[in-house]
Design an enzyme around this catalytic site. Structure first.
Site, PDB file in Angstrom:
ATOM      1  N   GLY A  45       0.835  -1.192   0.000  1.00 40.82           N
ATOM      2  CA  GLY A  45       0.000   0.000   0.000  1.00 40.82           C
ATOM      3  C   GLY A  45       0.873   1.245   0.000  1.00 40.82           C
ATOM      4  O   GLY A  45       1.995   1.215   0.517  1.00 40.82           O
ATOM      5  N   GLN A  50       2.735   9.892   1.461  1.00 34.84           N
ATOM      6  CA  GLN A  50       4.081   9.299   1.546  1.00 34.84           C
ATOM      7  C   GLN A  50       4.990   9.724   0.389  1.00 34.84           C
ATOM      8  O   GLN A  50       6.182   9.435   0.406  1.00 34.84           O
ATOM      9  CB  GLN A  50       3.985   7.772   1.573  1.00 34.84           C
ATOM     10  CG  GLN A  50       3.355   7.243   2.855  1.00 34.84           C
ATOM     11  CD  GLN A  50       3.289   5.734   2.833  1.00 34.84           C
ATOM     12  OE1 GLN A  50       2.403   5.155   2.233  1.00 34.84           O
ATOM     13  NE2 GLN A  50       4.247   5.089   3.482  1.00 34.84           N
ATOM     14  N   CYS A  92       5.661  -0.110   7.593  1.00 34.64           N
ATOM     15  CA  CYS A  92       5.263   1.015   6.747  1.00 34.64           C
ATOM     16  C   CYS A  92       6.480   1.461   5.953  1.00 34.64           C
ATOM     17  O   CYS A  92       7.581   1.520   6.505  1.00 34.64           O
ATOM     18  CB  CYS A  92       4.761   2.155   7.629  1.00 34.64           C
ATOM     19  SG  CYS A  92       4.265   3.613   6.698  1.00 34.64           S
ATOM     20  N   LEU A  93       6.286   1.772   4.670  1.00 29.01           N
ATOM     21  CA  LEU A  93       7.406   2.205   3.823  1.00 29.01           C
ATOM     22  C   LEU A  93       8.030   3.500   4.336  1.00 29.01           C
ATOM     23  O   LEU A  93       9.175   3.794   4.026  1.00 29.01           O
ATOM     24  CB  LEU A  93       6.936   2.376   2.371  1.00 29.01           C
ATOM     25  CG  LEU A  93       6.486   1.097   1.657  1.00 29.01           C
ATOM     26  CD1 LEU A  93       5.927   1.430   0.285  1.00 29.01           C
ATOM     27  CD2 LEU A  93       7.617   0.084   1.552  1.00 29.01           C
ATOM     28  N   HIS A 134      -4.676   0.755   7.499  1.00 29.30           N
ATOM     29  CA  HIS A 134      -3.366   1.417   7.486  1.00 29.30           C
ATOM     30  C   HIS A 134      -3.373   2.607   6.514  1.00 29.30           C
ATOM     31  O   HIS A 134      -2.883   3.692   6.850  1.00 29.30           O
ATOM     32  CB  HIS A 134      -2.296   0.380   7.090  1.00 29.30           C
ATOM     33  CG  HIS A 134      -0.891   0.890   7.100  1.00 29.30           C
ATOM     34  ND1 HIS A 134       0.030   0.509   8.056  1.00 29.30           N
ATOM     35  CD2 HIS A 134      -0.247   1.740   6.265  1.00 29.30           C
ATOM     36  CE1 HIS A 134       1.187   1.118   7.791  1.00 29.30           C
ATOM     37  NE2 HIS A 134       1.046   1.860   6.716  1.00 29.30           N
ATOM     38  N   GLU A 135      -3.946   2.390   5.324  1.00 30.68           N
ATOM     39  CA  GLU A 135      -3.950   3.455   4.308  1.00 30.68           C
ATOM     40  C   GLU A 135      -4.885   4.597   4.691  1.00 30.68           C
ATOM     41  O   GLU A 135      -4.549   5.769   4.510  1.00 30.68           O
ATOM     42  CB  GLU A 135      -4.334   2.880   2.932  1.00 30.68           C
ATOM     43  CG  GLU A 135      -3.281   1.964   2.343  1.00 30.68           C
ATOM     44  CD  GLU A 135      -1.887   2.578   2.354  1.00 30.68           C
ATOM     45  OE1 GLU A 135      -1.749   3.753   1.988  1.00 30.68           O
ATOM     46  OE2 GLU A 135      -0.930   1.883   2.751  1.00 30.68           O
ATOM     47  N   HIS A 138      -3.220   6.705   7.166  1.00 26.26           N
ATOM     48  CA  HIS A 138      -2.246   7.610   6.521  1.00 26.26           C
ATOM     49  C   HIS A 138      -2.919   8.898   6.073  1.00 26.26           C
ATOM     50  O   HIS A 138      -2.391   9.993   6.279  1.00 26.26           O
ATOM     51  CB  HIS A 138      -1.649   6.955   5.269  1.00 26.26           C
ATOM     52  CG  HIS A 138      -0.340   6.259   5.503  1.00 26.26           C
ATOM     53  ND1 HIS A 138       0.762   6.887   6.026  1.00 26.26           N
ATOM     54  CD2 HIS A 138       0.054   4.983   5.261  1.00 26.26           C
ATOM     55  CE1 HIS A 138       1.771   6.020   6.100  1.00 26.26           C
ATOM     56  NE2 HIS A 138       1.367   4.853   5.648  1.00 26.26           N
TER      57      HIS A 138
HETATM   58 NI    NI Z   1       2.343   3.024   5.614  1.00 19.69          NI
END
Ligand code: NI
Length: 169
Positions: A45, A50, A92-93, A134-135, A138
Protein backbone atom coordinates in the site's frame (compact mmCIF):
# COMPACT_ATOMS: atom_id res chain seq x y z
CA UNK A 1 7.98 7.97 -12.67
CA UNK A 2 9.21 6.47 -9.43
CA UNK A 3 8.65 8.73 -6.46
CA UNK A 4 11.01 8.64 -3.50
CA UNK A 5 9.12 7.67 -0.35
CA UNK A 6 9.12 10.18 2.45
CA UNK A 7 10.30 8.93 5.82
CA UNK A 8 8.87 9.53 9.28
CA UNK A 9 9.61 13.04 10.55
CA UNK A 10 8.06 14.99 7.66
CA UNK A 11 4.99 17.03 8.64
CA UNK A 12 2.98 15.87 5.59
CA UNK A 13 2.90 12.33 7.03
CA UNK A 14 1.18 13.48 10.18
CA UNK A 15 -1.31 15.94 8.72
CA UNK A 16 -4.79 15.04 7.41
CA UNK A 17 -4.81 15.05 3.59
CA UNK A 18 -7.16 17.11 1.40
CA UNK A 19 -9.97 15.46 -0.57
CA UNK A 20 -9.39 14.51 -4.21
CA UNK A 21 -11.76 16.64 -6.32
CA UNK A 22 -10.38 16.28 -9.86
CA UNK A 23 -10.52 12.90 -11.57
CA UNK A 24 -8.57 13.64 -14.73
CA UNK A 25 -5.66 12.29 -16.77
CA UNK A 26 -3.24 13.77 -14.28
CA UNK A 27 -4.77 11.77 -11.43
CA UNK A 28 -4.69 8.58 -13.52
CA UNK A 29 -0.99 9.14 -14.22
CA UNK A 30 -0.34 9.82 -10.53
CA UNK A 31 -2.05 6.53 -9.57
CA UNK A 32 0.06 4.56 -12.08
CA UNK A 33 3.21 6.23 -10.74
CA UNK A 34 2.13 5.41 -7.18
CA UNK A 35 1.67 1.73 -8.09
CA UNK A 36 5.11 1.70 -9.74
CA UNK A 37 6.73 3.42 -6.75
CA UNK A 38 5.03 0.98 -4.38
CA UNK A 39 6.19 -2.09 -6.34
CA UNK A 40 9.79 -0.83 -6.41
CA UNK A 41 9.62 -0.35 -2.65
CA UNK A 42 7.98 -3.79 -2.26
CA UNK A 43 4.99 -2.49 -0.33
CA UNK A 44 1.33 -3.53 -0.44
CA UNK A 45 0.00 0.00 0.00
CA UNK A 46 1.10 3.58 -0.61
CA UNK A 47 -0.59 6.83 0.35
CA UNK A 48 -0.13 10.11 -1.54
CA UNK A 49 1.11 11.69 1.71
CA UNK A 50 4.08 9.30 1.55
CA UNK A 51 5.25 10.96 -1.66
CA UNK A 52 4.64 14.42 -0.21
CA UNK A 53 1.17 15.09 -1.64
CA UNK A 54 -1.68 16.13 0.63
CA UNK A 55 -4.37 14.15 -1.22
CA UNK A 56 -6.85 11.59 0.10
CA UNK A 57 -5.50 9.00 -2.31
CA UNK A 58 -3.96 5.58 -1.70
CA UNK A 59 -3.12 2.57 -3.81
CA UNK A 60 -3.20 -1.00 -2.54
CA UNK A 61 -2.13 -4.31 -4.07
CA UNK A 62 -1.97 -7.18 -1.59
CA UNK A 63 -0.81 -9.47 -4.44
CA UNK A 64 2.35 -7.29 -4.79
CA UNK A 65 1.99 -7.04 -8.58
CA UNK A 66 1.08 -10.69 -9.20
CA UNK A 67 -2.63 -10.20 -9.86
CA UNK A 68 -3.73 -7.14 -11.90
CA UNK A 69 -7.23 -7.45 -10.42
CA UNK A 70 -5.83 -6.82 -6.95
CA UNK A 71 -4.83 -3.26 -7.90
CA UNK A 72 -7.02 -0.85 -5.96
CA UNK A 73 -7.23 2.92 -6.08
CA UNK A 74 -8.79 4.47 -2.99
CA UNK A 75 -9.77 8.10 -3.47
CA UNK A 76 -11.49 9.80 -0.54
CA UNK A 77 -11.89 6.45 1.25
CA UNK A 78 -13.76 5.92 4.50
CA UNK A 79 -14.41 2.92 6.67
CA UNK A 80 -18.13 2.18 6.90
CA UNK A 81 -18.12 -1.11 8.81
CA UNK A 82 -15.72 -3.19 10.90
CA UNK A 83 -15.99 -6.55 12.62
CA UNK A 84 -13.74 -8.73 14.75
CA UNK A 85 -10.08 -8.34 15.65
CA UNK A 86 -6.73 -9.38 14.24
CA UNK A 87 -3.30 -8.78 15.70
CA UNK A 88 -0.30 -8.99 13.34
CA UNK A 89 3.07 -7.42 12.77
CA UNK A 90 2.75 -4.28 10.69
CA UNK A 91 5.27 -2.10 8.93
CA UNK A 92 5.26 1.01 6.75
CA UNK A 93 7.41 2.21 3.82
CA UNK A 94 7.84 5.50 5.69
CA UNK A 95 9.34 3.67 8.68
CA UNK A 96 11.75 1.26 6.99
CA UNK A 97 13.26 -1.31 9.33
CA UNK A 98 10.60 -0.98 12.03
CA UNK A 99 7.66 -3.26 12.71
CA UNK A 100 5.19 -3.64 15.51
CA UNK A 101 2.18 -5.69 16.51
CA UNK A 102 -0.99 -3.75 15.70
CA UNK A 103 -4.56 -4.67 16.58
CA UNK A 104 -6.92 -4.12 13.63
CA UNK A 105 -10.44 -5.25 12.75
CA UNK A 106 -10.58 -8.66 11.02
CA UNK A 107 -13.25 -7.52 8.52
CA UNK A 108 -13.46 -4.03 7.08
CA UNK A 109 -15.85 -2.49 4.57
CA UNK A 110 -14.81 0.75 2.89
CA UNK A 111 -16.48 3.27 0.64
CA UNK A 112 -14.19 5.07 -1.80
CA UNK A 113 -13.96 6.42 -5.33
CA UNK A 114 -11.97 4.76 -8.09
CA UNK A 115 -9.58 6.50 -10.47
CA UNK A 116 -12.55 7.75 -12.55
CA UNK A 117 -14.32 9.17 -9.50
CA UNK A 118 -16.93 6.40 -9.45
CA UNK A 119 -17.99 5.44 -5.92
CA UNK A 120 -17.63 1.83 -4.79
CA UNK A 121 -17.87 -0.23 -1.64
CA UNK A 122 -15.51 -3.06 -0.90
CA UNK A 123 -15.19 -5.68 1.78
CA UNK A 124 -11.78 -6.90 2.90
CA UNK A 125 -10.46 -9.37 5.42
CA UNK A 126 -7.04 -10.41 6.68
CA UNK A 127 -4.21 -8.46 5.02
CA UNK A 128 -6.61 -6.44 2.85
CA UNK A 129 -8.62 -5.34 5.91
CA UNK A 130 -5.34 -4.33 7.55
CA UNK A 131 -4.21 -2.45 4.43
CA UNK A 132 -7.53 -0.56 4.28
CA UNK A 133 -7.07 0.59 7.89
CA UNK A 134 -3.37 1.42 7.49
CA UNK A 135 -3.95 3.46 4.31
CA UNK A 136 -6.98 5.33 5.60
CA UNK A 137 -4.98 6.11 8.75
CA UNK A 138 -2.25 7.61 6.52
CA UNK A 139 -4.77 9.93 4.87
CA UNK A 140 -5.82 11.11 8.33
CA UNK A 141 -2.20 11.76 9.31
CA UNK A 142 -1.89 8.66 11.49
CA UNK A 143 1.06 6.24 11.34
CA UNK A 144 1.03 2.66 12.62
CA UNK A 145 3.39 3.51 15.49
CA UNK A 146 0.54 5.49 17.03
CA UNK A 147 -1.19 2.15 17.63
CA UNK A 148 1.78 0.73 19.56
CA UNK A 149 2.35 1.00 23.30
CA UNK A 150 3.99 4.24 24.38
CA UNK A 151 7.07 2.27 25.41
CA UNK A 152 7.49 0.64 22.00
CA UNK A 153 6.72 3.87 20.17
CA UNK A 154 9.27 5.86 22.17
CA UNK A 155 11.88 3.17 21.53
CA UNK A 156 11.32 3.47 17.77
CA UNK A 157 11.41 7.28 17.93
CA UNK A 158 14.68 7.19 19.89
CA UNK A 159 16.25 4.86 17.33
CA UNK A 160 15.14 7.13 14.49
CA UNK A 161 16.63 10.16 16.26
CA UNK A 162 19.96 8.32 16.44
CA UNK A 163 19.75 7.34 12.76
CA UNK A 164 19.03 10.97 11.90
CA UNK A 165 22.13 12.16 13.80
CA UNK A 166 24.34 9.86 11.76
CA UNK A 167 22.59 10.87 8.52
CA UNK A 168 21.08 7.42 8.06
CA UNK A 169 17.44 8.63 8.07
NI1 NI B 1 2.34 3.02 5.61
Amino acid sequence: MIYPIIKYGAAVLESPAKPVDKFDEELAKLCEDMFESMYVAQGVGLAATQIGLSKKLSVIDVSVGKNPEAKLVLANPEIIHVEGDQREEEGCLSLPGFRGSVLRPAYVTIRAQNVHGEPYEMHGEGLLARAFCHEIDHLNGILFIQHLSMLKRDLIKRRIRKLRKTGDW
